[in-house]
Design a protein around this motif. Structure first.
Motif, PDB file in Angstrom:
ATOM      1  N   PRO A 215       0.868  -1.183   0.084  1.00 49.49           N
ATOM      2  CA  PRO A 215       0.105   0.026  -0.204  1.00 49.49           C
ATOM      3  C   PRO A 215       0.957   1.343  -0.058  1.00 49.49           C
ATOM      4  CG  PRO A 215      -0.668  -1.571   1.687  1.00 49.49           C
ATOM      5  CD  PRO A 215       0.543  -2.082   1.054  1.00 49.49           C
ATOM      6  N   ILE A 216       2.228   1.137   0.809  1.00 44.83           N
ATOM      7  CA  ILE A 216       3.067   2.246   0.666  1.00 44.83           C
ATOM      8  C   ILE A 216       3.580   2.605  -0.782  1.00 44.83           C
ATOM      9  CG2 ILE A 216       4.984   3.429   1.565  1.00 44.83           C
ATOM     10  CD1 ILE A 216       2.632   2.967   3.553  1.00 44.83           C
ATOM     11  N   THR A 217       3.599   1.741  -1.430  1.00 41.19           N
ATOM     12  CA  THR A 217       4.140   1.575  -3.031  1.00 41.19           C
ATOM     13  C   THR A 217       3.138   2.470  -3.960  1.00 41.19           C
ATOM     14  OG1 THR A 217       5.759  -0.096  -2.771  1.00 41.19           O
ATOM     15  CG2 THR A 217       5.026   0.447  -5.032  1.00 41.19           C
ATOM     16  N   ARG A 218       2.054   1.869  -3.474  1.00 45.98           N
ATOM     17  CA  ARG A 218       0.776   2.370  -4.463  1.00 45.98           C
ATOM     18  C   ARG A 218       0.366   3.706  -4.156  1.00 45.98           C
ATOM     19  NH1 ARG A 218      -3.883   0.530  -7.223  1.00 45.98           N
ATOM     20  NH2 ARG A 218      -4.993   2.282  -7.886  1.00 45.98           N
ATOM     21  N   PHE A 219       0.602   4.174  -2.778  1.00 51.16           N
ATOM     22  CA  PHE A 219       0.426   5.321  -2.447  1.00 51.16           C
ATOM     23  C   PHE A 219       1.381   6.409  -3.125  1.00 51.16           C
ATOM     24  CE2 PHE A 219       1.620   8.924   0.295  1.00 51.16           C
ATOM     25  CZ  PHE A 219       0.395   9.626   0.479  1.00 51.16           C
ATOM     26  N   ALA A 220       2.552   6.021  -3.117  1.00 48.95           N
ATOM     27  CA  ALA A 220       3.811   6.841  -3.559  1.00 48.95           C
ATOM     28  C   ALA A 220       3.524   6.881  -5.218  1.00 48.95           C
ATOM     29  CB  ALA A 220       5.218   6.235  -3.221  1.00 48.95           C
ATOM     30  N   LEU A 221       3.080   5.770  -6.006  1.00 46.24           N
ATOM     31  CA  LEU A 221       2.922   5.880  -7.179  1.00 46.24           C
ATOM     32  C   LEU A 221       1.832   6.849  -7.638  1.00 46.24           C
ATOM     33  CD1 LEU A 221       3.840   4.520  -9.899  1.00 46.24           C
ATOM     34  CD2 LEU A 221       2.022   2.587  -9.353  1.00 46.24           C
ATOM     35  N   ASP A 222       0.805   6.963  -6.880  1.00 48.40           N
ATOM     36  CA  ASP A 222      -0.187   7.801  -6.976  1.00 48.40           C
ATOM     37  C   ASP A 222       0.244   9.236  -6.805  1.00 48.40           C
ATOM     38  OD1 ASP A 222      -1.968   5.701  -7.654  1.00 48.40           O
ATOM     39  OD2 ASP A 222      -2.798   5.773  -5.790  1.00 48.40           O
ATOM     40  N   GLN A 223       1.116   9.432  -5.876  1.00 48.51           N
ATOM     41  CA  GLN A 223       1.586  10.930  -5.757  1.00 48.51           C
ATOM     42  C   GLN A 223       2.745  11.406  -6.615  1.00 48.51           C
ATOM     43  OE1 GLN A 223      -0.297  12.784  -3.294  1.00 48.51           O
ATOM     44  NE2 GLN A 223      -1.627  11.047  -3.358  1.00 48.51           N
ATOM     45  N   LEU A 224       3.363  10.593  -7.411  1.00 51.42           N
ATOM     46  CA  LEU A 224       4.487  11.036  -8.008  1.00 51.42           C
ATOM     47  C   LEU A 224       4.133  12.056  -9.063  1.00 51.42           C
ATOM     48  CD1 LEU A 224       6.559   7.753  -8.491  1.00 51.42           C
ATOM     49  CD2 LEU A 224       7.075   9.900  -7.058  1.00 51.42           C
ATOM     50  N   ASP A 225       4.958  13.157  -9.490  1.00 53.67           N
ATOM     51  CA  ASP A 225       4.676  14.105 -10.235  1.00 53.67           C
ATOM     52  C   ASP A 225       5.331  13.917 -11.661  1.00 53.67           C
ATOM     53  OD1 ASP A 225       3.172  15.651  -8.278  1.00 53.67           O
ATOM     54  OD2 ASP A 225       5.210  16.670  -7.734  1.00 53.67           O
ATOM     55  N   PRO A 226       5.084  14.617 -12.756  1.00 54.91           N
ATOM     56  CA  PRO A 226       5.780  14.648 -14.002  1.00 54.91           C
ATOM     57  C   PRO A 226       7.104  14.780 -13.611  1.00 54.91           C
ATOM     58  CG  PRO A 226       3.594  15.816 -14.157  1.00 54.91           C
ATOM     59  CD  PRO A 226       3.680  15.569 -12.852  1.00 54.91           C
ATOM     60  N   GLY A 227       8.131  13.922 -14.275  1.00 57.09           N
ATOM     61  CA  GLY A 227       9.449  14.021 -14.115  1.00 57.09           C
ATOM     62  C   GLY A 227      10.187  13.354 -12.963  1.00 57.09           C
ATOM     63  N   ASP A 228       9.079  12.800 -11.957  1.00 55.25           N
ATOM     64  CA  ASP A 228       9.512  11.856 -10.955  1.00 55.25           C
ATOM     65  C   ASP A 228       9.779  10.745 -11.513  1.00 55.25           C
ATOM     66  OD1 ASP A 228       9.220  13.925  -9.244  1.00 55.25           O
ATOM     67  OD2 ASP A 228       7.509  13.180  -8.333  1.00 55.25           O
ATOM     68  N   ILE A 229      10.721   9.868 -10.901  1.00 54.84           N
ATOM     69  CA  ILE A 229      11.221   8.423 -11.254  1.00 54.84           C
ATOM     70  C   ILE A 229      10.760   7.379 -10.301  1.00 54.84           C
ATOM     71  CG2 ILE A 229      13.387   7.215 -11.979  1.00 54.84           C
ATOM     72  CD1 ILE A 229      14.580   9.870 -12.409  1.00 54.84           C
ATOM     73  N   LEU A 230      10.084   6.425 -10.678  1.00 51.07           N
ATOM     74  CA  LEU A 230       9.888   4.927  -9.994  1.00 51.07           C
ATOM     75  C   LEU A 230      11.131   4.196 -10.329  1.00 51.07           C
ATOM     76  CD1 LEU A 230       7.780   3.595  -8.179  1.00 51.07           C
ATOM     77  CD2 LEU A 230       7.342   2.378 -10.339  1.00 51.07           C
ATOM     78  N   LEU A 248       0.499   2.073 -12.735  1.00 53.23           N
ATOM     79  CA  LEU A 248       1.570   2.333 -13.456  1.00 53.23           C
ATOM     80  C   LEU A 248       1.452   3.165 -14.747  1.00 53.23           C
ATOM     81  CD1 LEU A 248       3.531  -1.266 -12.908  1.00 53.23           C
ATOM     82  CD2 LEU A 248       4.230   1.064 -12.043  1.00 53.23           C
ATOM     83  N   VAL A 249       0.392   2.455 -15.439  1.00 60.04           N
ATOM     84  CA  VAL A 249      -0.144   3.228 -16.875  1.00 60.04           C
ATOM     85  C   VAL A 249      -0.516   4.548 -16.464  1.00 60.04           C
ATOM     86  CG1 VAL A 249      -1.790   3.137 -18.532  1.00 60.04           C
ATOM     87  CG2 VAL A 249      -0.653   1.073 -17.875  1.00 60.04           C
ATOM     88  N   ALA A 250      -1.122   4.839 -15.342  1.00 58.30           N
ATOM     89  CA  ALA A 250      -1.548   6.427 -15.033  1.00 58.30           C
ATOM     90  C   ALA A 250      -0.516   7.137 -14.829  1.00 58.30           C
ATOM     91  CB  ALA A 250      -2.667   6.328 -13.965  1.00 58.30           C
ATOM     92  N   ALA A 251       0.447   6.521 -14.036  1.00 58.64           N
ATOM     93  CA  ALA A 251       1.598   7.322 -13.815  1.00 58.64           C
ATOM     94  C   ALA A 251       2.559   7.757 -14.824  1.00 58.64           C
ATOM     95  CB  ALA A 251       2.568   6.659 -12.763  1.00 58.64           C
ATOM     96  N   ARG A 252       2.634   6.663 -15.910  1.00 64.02           N
ATOM     97  CA  ARG A 252       3.412   7.033 -16.955  1.00 64.02           C
ATOM     98  C   ARG A 252       2.680   8.330 -17.903  1.00 64.02           C
ATOM     99  NH1 ARG A 252       5.134   1.804 -20.171  1.00 64.02           N
ATOM    100  NH2 ARG A 252       7.275   2.302 -19.456  1.00 64.02           N
ATOM    101  N   GLU A 253       1.351   8.237 -18.097  1.00 66.37           N
ATOM    102  CA  GLU A 253       0.596   9.033 -18.863  1.00 66.37           C
ATOM    103  C   GLU A 253       0.751  10.540 -18.186  1.00 66.37           C
ATOM    104  OE1 GLU A 253      -3.209   7.555 -18.980  1.00 66.37           O
ATOM    105  OE2 GLU A 253      -3.004   5.979 -20.549  1.00 66.37           O
ATOM    106  N   ARG A 254       1.031  10.629 -16.861  1.00 66.23           N
ATOM    107  CA  ARG A 254       1.122  11.978 -16.458  1.00 66.23           C
ATOM    108  C   ARG A 254       2.641  12.344 -16.311  1.00 66.23           C
ATOM    109  NH1 ARG A 254      -0.443   9.126 -11.676  1.00 66.23           N
ATOM    110  NH2 ARG A 254       1.220   9.356  -9.913  1.00 66.23           N
ATOM    111  N   GLY A 255       3.544  11.296 -16.859  1.00 67.72           N
ATOM    112  CA  GLY A 255       4.958  11.955 -17.177  1.00 67.72           C
ATOM    113  C   GLY A 255       5.882  11.497 -16.111  1.00 67.72           C
ATOM    114  N   VAL A 256       5.432  10.417 -15.175  1.00 69.34           N
ATOM    115  CA  VAL A 256       6.565   9.585 -14.422  1.00 69.34           C
ATOM    116  C   VAL A 256       7.133   8.841 -15.206  1.00 69.34           C
ATOM    117  CG1 VAL A 256       6.557   7.991 -12.377  1.00 69.34           C
ATOM    118  CG2 VAL A 256       4.815   9.959 -12.504  1.00 69.34           C
ATOM    119  N   ILE A 257       8.591   8.680 -14.717  1.00 67.54           N
ATOM    120  CA  ILE A 257       9.510   7.635 -15.565  1.00 67.54           C
ATOM    121  C   ILE A 257       9.456   6.451 -14.730  1.00 67.54           C
ATOM    122  CG2 ILE A 257      11.855   7.392 -16.107  1.00 67.54           C
ATOM    123  CD1 ILE A 257      10.499   9.914 -17.619  1.00 67.54           C
ATOM    124  N   LEU A 258       9.421   5.265 -15.420  1.00 64.20           N
ATOM    125  CA  LEU A 258       9.483   4.165 -15.074  1.00 64.20           C
ATOM    126  C   LEU A 258      10.711   3.461 -15.283  1.00 64.20           C
ATOM    127  CD1 LEU A 258       5.992   2.697 -16.069  1.00 64.20           C
ATOM    128  CD2 LEU A 258       6.776   4.124 -13.910  1.00 64.20           C
TER     129      LEU A 258
END
Length: 402
Positions: A215-230, A248-258
């Motif tokens: 759940p901590i990972t999921r919380f972080a994933l949802d809070q990451l901003d464009p340009g942040d890196i997972l 993960l798809v939603a994070a990438r779509e808003r600009g998070v780097i995987l």
């Protein structure tokens, strides 16, 4: 016009510019001065014939540990010599992914960067004394996130810190992970730099209730901003991103780097294969190299592991050039072979064979290709490779040799 260096006859593969064919590359004054076919050899002071080899933009490793000399041997996590895993290994740019916190980050500008031929981009670990003591945990208490010290560091060392690193590992994260994440995110936002978040806790199996990390990972994933890196996308460890496809798809779509960041402890072949089937290819491939891991793999071997997963050579070059350049905000300077740009190039061989790899779960898998660095060009200067990762050199182990 007279060129300083002419690299002739190589297969130039630059996915960011859709270049895929035999071309010559001329370099003058540390920059690419011409790119084309049949550039005359007598126009250059030095000519290197690389027919049958690939010429790609200088490779970028988005996750390494090169705080060389900042961590006492035998006490903390020792870093690699940046030029050994950098220009000596076909890599022109390294991101140090939070090897040290605010107590020791000054070693980069004072000692490491001035001595290295490799370009080094330092990230600050949010834990003040991270990796300098004999523990796998970066943050043991909230007091170790010292906002006042970070403020003084930023004021006295402008331009030094290019990102913030948070590892979601340890008992404090299991208990107060959202609070720890929020504190790190506040620092990154305050100074306008990306936050790199490590997921997957290799040591969680030794503690009760490792499932609390998900759940901590999921919380972080949802809070990451464009340009942040997972980072550690393919980890099989507790706190990994398995089962979080939509997030993960939603994070990438808003600009998070995987980012994949294999390391010794955060790559699962089955996880990576499943992600490929789901269309969740990593944006970047990185090594997570430390001194302890140098005899295990290199960035090139990490690329070969993704070839074994089923990605193409163009895919893995894209992940370590133009995509990595975008991830550090330097896509207008790095990640392409273009006239006028600084001449960062990697010449490599693609070797066909029957190679064997071992992942974090000790699962053996096989691939048909290895990669070997032949030349590195950093800002126009030619650098020879070191011997290689393994006792026998650069190529991965052959089937049955491990």
């Amino acid at each position: 016009m007279e060129y300083d260096l002419l690299i002739r006859g190589g297969h130039v593969l630059d996915p960011g510019q859709a270049i895929d064919g035999v071309l010559d590359v001329a370099i003058t004054g540390g920059r690419v001065s011409a790119l084309g076919q049949d550039i005359l050899a007598d126009q250059a002071r030095r000519v290197i014939d690389v027919r049958g080899r690939y010429v790609v933009p200088g490779l970028i490793d988005l996750h390494t540990h090169v705080a060389y000399g900042a961590i006492t041997p035998g006490v903390g996590m020792e870093g690699c010599d940046p030029d050994v895993i950098g220009v000596g290994s076909g890599v022109t740019t390294l991101v140090d992914a939070g090897s040290v916190g605010v107590a020791a980050i000054g070693v980069f500008s004072a000692f490491i960067q001035p001595k290295a031929s490799t370009r080094i981009v330092p990230y600050l670990n949010i834990g003040s004394h991270a990796h300098t003591m004999p523990t796998l945990v970066d943050v043991n208490s909230m007091d170790e996130i010292d906002q006042d010290a970070i403020e003084r560091c930023m004021a006295a060392n402008p331009g030094l810190v290019q990102g913030v690193k948070l590892r979601l590992v340890g008992p404090l994260v299991a208990e107060r992970g959202k609070e720890v994440f929020a504190a790190a995110k506040d620092v990154a936002r305050e100074y306008g730099v990306p936050l790199m978040v490590h997921i997957g806790d290799l040591s969680a199996h030794r503690r009760p209730n490792p499932e609390r990390l998900a759940p901590i990972t999921r919380f972080a994933l949802d809070q990451l901003d464009p340009g942040d890196i997972l980072t550690h996308l393919c980890t099989p460890n507790p706190g990994g991103a398995q089962g979080m496809t939509q997030a993960l798809v939603a994070a990438r779509e808003r600009g998070v780097i995987l980012d994949s960041a294999l390391g010794r402890g955060n790559f699962g072949y089955r996880v990576a294969s499943e992600q490929r089937e789901l269309g969740l290819a990593p944006d970047t491939i990185s090594s997570d190299l430390t001194a302890m891991g140098q005899n295990f793999h290199s960035l090139l071997e990490c690329m070969a592991k993704f070839l074994a997963v089923g990605y193409s050579l163009a895919d893995v070059v894209r992940m370590t050039t133009v995509n990595a350049a975008k991830a550090i905000g330097l896509e207008h300077e790095l990640g392409a072979i273009a006239v006028g740009r600084e001449a960062d190039l990697t010449v490599l061989d693609l070797v066909e064979g029957d190679f064997e790899f071992v992942d974090t779960a000790q699962e053996t898998f096989h691939g048909g290709y290895g990669l070997v660095p032949v030349h590195t060009v950093r800002a126009g200067e030619l650098v020879p490779p070191v011997w290689g990762t393994h006792p026998w050199g650069w190529l991965p182990a052959t089937r049955g040799a491990l």
